[in-house]
Design an enzyme around this catalytic site. Sequence first.
Site, PDB file in Angstrom:
ATOM      1  CG  ASN A 110      -4.836  13.138  -4.220  1.00  0.00           C
ATOM      2  OD1 ASN A 110      -3.615  13.265  -4.155  1.00  0.00           O
ATOM      3  ND2 ASN A 110      -5.545  12.514  -3.292  1.00  0.00           N
TER       4      ASN A 110
ATOM      5  CB  ILE B 205     -12.717  -2.216  -8.337  1.00  0.00           C
ATOM      6  CG1 ILE B 205     -12.153  -1.894  -6.946  1.00  0.00           C
ATOM      7  CG2 ILE B 205     -11.824  -3.237  -9.059  1.00  0.00           C
ATOM      8  CD1 ILE B 205     -12.039  -3.069  -6.014  1.00  0.00           C
TER       9      ILE B 205
ATOM     10  CG  ASN C 221      -5.271   4.283  -7.639  1.00  0.00           C
ATOM     11  OD1 ASN C 221      -6.114   5.183  -7.467  1.00  0.00           O
ATOM     12  ND2 ASN C 221      -5.063   3.335  -6.730  1.00  0.00           N
TER      13      ASN C 221
ATOM     14  CG  HIS D  33      -3.621   2.651  -2.032  1.00  0.00           C
ATOM     15  ND1 HIS D  33      -4.982   2.395  -1.951  1.00  0.00           N
ATOM     16  CD2 HIS D  33      -3.058   2.070  -0.948  1.00  0.00           C
ATOM     17  CE1 HIS D  33      -5.224   1.676  -0.862  1.00  0.00           C
ATOM     18  NE2 HIS D  33      -4.077   1.476  -0.243  1.00  0.00           N
TER      19      HIS D  33
ATOM     20  CD  GLU E 146      -4.587  -8.266 -14.479  1.00  0.00           C
ATOM     21  OE1 GLU E 146      -4.306  -7.201 -15.072  1.00  0.00           O
ATOM     22  OE2 GLU E 146      -3.761  -9.180 -14.305  1.00  0.00           O
TER      23      GLU E 146
ATOM     24  CD  GLU F 191      -3.290  10.446  -0.692  1.00  0.00           C
ATOM     25  OE1 GLU F 191      -4.126  10.594  -1.599  1.00  0.00           O
ATOM     26  OE2 GLU F 191      -3.624  10.112   0.458  1.00  0.00           O
TER      27      GLU F 191
HETATM   28  C1  GAR Z   1      -7.169   9.953  -1.127  1.00  0.00           C
HETATM   29  O1  GAR Z   1      -6.567   9.795   0.116  1.00  0.00           O
HETATM   30  C2  GAR Z   1      -6.809   8.806  -2.049  1.00  0.00           C
HETATM   31  O2  GAR Z   1      -5.509   8.357  -1.881  1.00  0.00           O
HETATM   32  C3  GAR Z   1      -7.787   7.754  -1.588  1.00  0.00           C
HETATM   33  O3  GAR Z   1      -8.993   8.468  -1.394  1.00  0.00           O
HETATM   34  C4  GAR Z   1      -8.684   9.816  -1.011  1.00  0.00           C
HETATM   35  C5  GAR Z   1      -9.415  10.746  -1.952  1.00  0.00           C
HETATM   36  O4  GAR Z   1      -9.282  12.081  -1.548  1.00  0.00           O
HETATM   37  N1  GAR Z   1      -7.913   6.705  -2.554  1.00  0.00           N
HETATM   38  C6  GAR Z   1      -8.063   5.433  -2.227  1.00  0.00           C
HETATM   39  O5  GAR Z   1      -8.169   5.045  -1.088  1.00  0.00           O
HETATM   40  C7  GAR Z   1      -8.113   4.478  -3.413  1.00  0.00           C
HETATM   41  N2  GAR Z   1      -7.918   3.129  -2.963  1.00  0.00           N
HETATM   42  P1  GAR Z   1      -9.482  13.302  -2.539  1.00  0.00           P
HETATM   43  O6  GAR Z   1     -10.849  13.114  -3.217  1.00  0.00           O
HETATM   44  O7  GAR Z   1      -9.489  14.499  -1.647  1.00  0.00           O
HETATM   45  O8  GAR Z   1      -8.365  13.317  -3.526  1.00  0.00           O
END
Ligand code: GAR
Length: 213
Positions: free
Chosen positions: A16, A95, A110, A112, A150, A183
């Site tokens: 990302n 968190i 963020n 998700h 929060e 994403e």
């Molecule tokens: C992504 O899929 C992101 O949406 C998720 O972790 C991955 C990170 O990938 N985040 C969560 O689950 C947060 N709750 P990346 O390091 O390749 O971007």
Amino acid sequence: MLKTKIAVLVSGGGTNLQALIDAQRIGKIKSGEIALVLSSNPTAFALSRAKNAGIPTVTVARKKCKDSAEFEEKIIKALDKYGAEIIVLAGFMSILSADFTKKYENRIINVHPSLIPAFCGKGFYGLAVHEAALSYGVKVTGATVHFVNEIPDGGKIISQKAIKVNKDDTPESLQKRVMRMCEWKILPEACEKVCADIAKSKPDEKQNTRKGK
Ligand code: GAR
């Protein structure tokens, strides 16, 4: 217009982050610039991606901090040093406390990997989200970009994108498709929108110069 300074917080692979770097390079992010990449994990590949793009990096190793207060203090110090105005959580696996999120109200976003309010909150991160979606048997899933408050994954939704779940999907195949089709698209778009809103609210640079400020 003055660009909004972006800090991207990461913990892992950083795909990302790469989408944000690419969006900045091709002008899809034009109201902001990535001023800092901060990792909670010293071995995160995201750090190499930042270095390759010439972006300053800071590591605040969660494991080396005695508690979350010390961890967040160090993060705030780095954010101040680089003048961060918006914080993008891009696979950041800690968190943040209510004190932290209050300090940066409407300034933290963020991504998700599900359609919030499904499969979100404490314990739902990375591959676990897609495992939960498949075992529930949902027919569509996707990704959400939201402001951070929060409540874990509980802030105001900025954007969402959905895709169909295939019969033969595994958690891994679903994760890859959600990243590629959802994403990596909605995170840069949302980031540009929030940066543009912040940039618009800033006093005009030229006017200030004219007034000798
Ligand atoms: C992504 O899929 C992101 O949406 C998720 O972790 C991955 C990170 O990938 N985040 C969560 O689950 C947060 N709750 P990346 O390091 O390749 O971007």
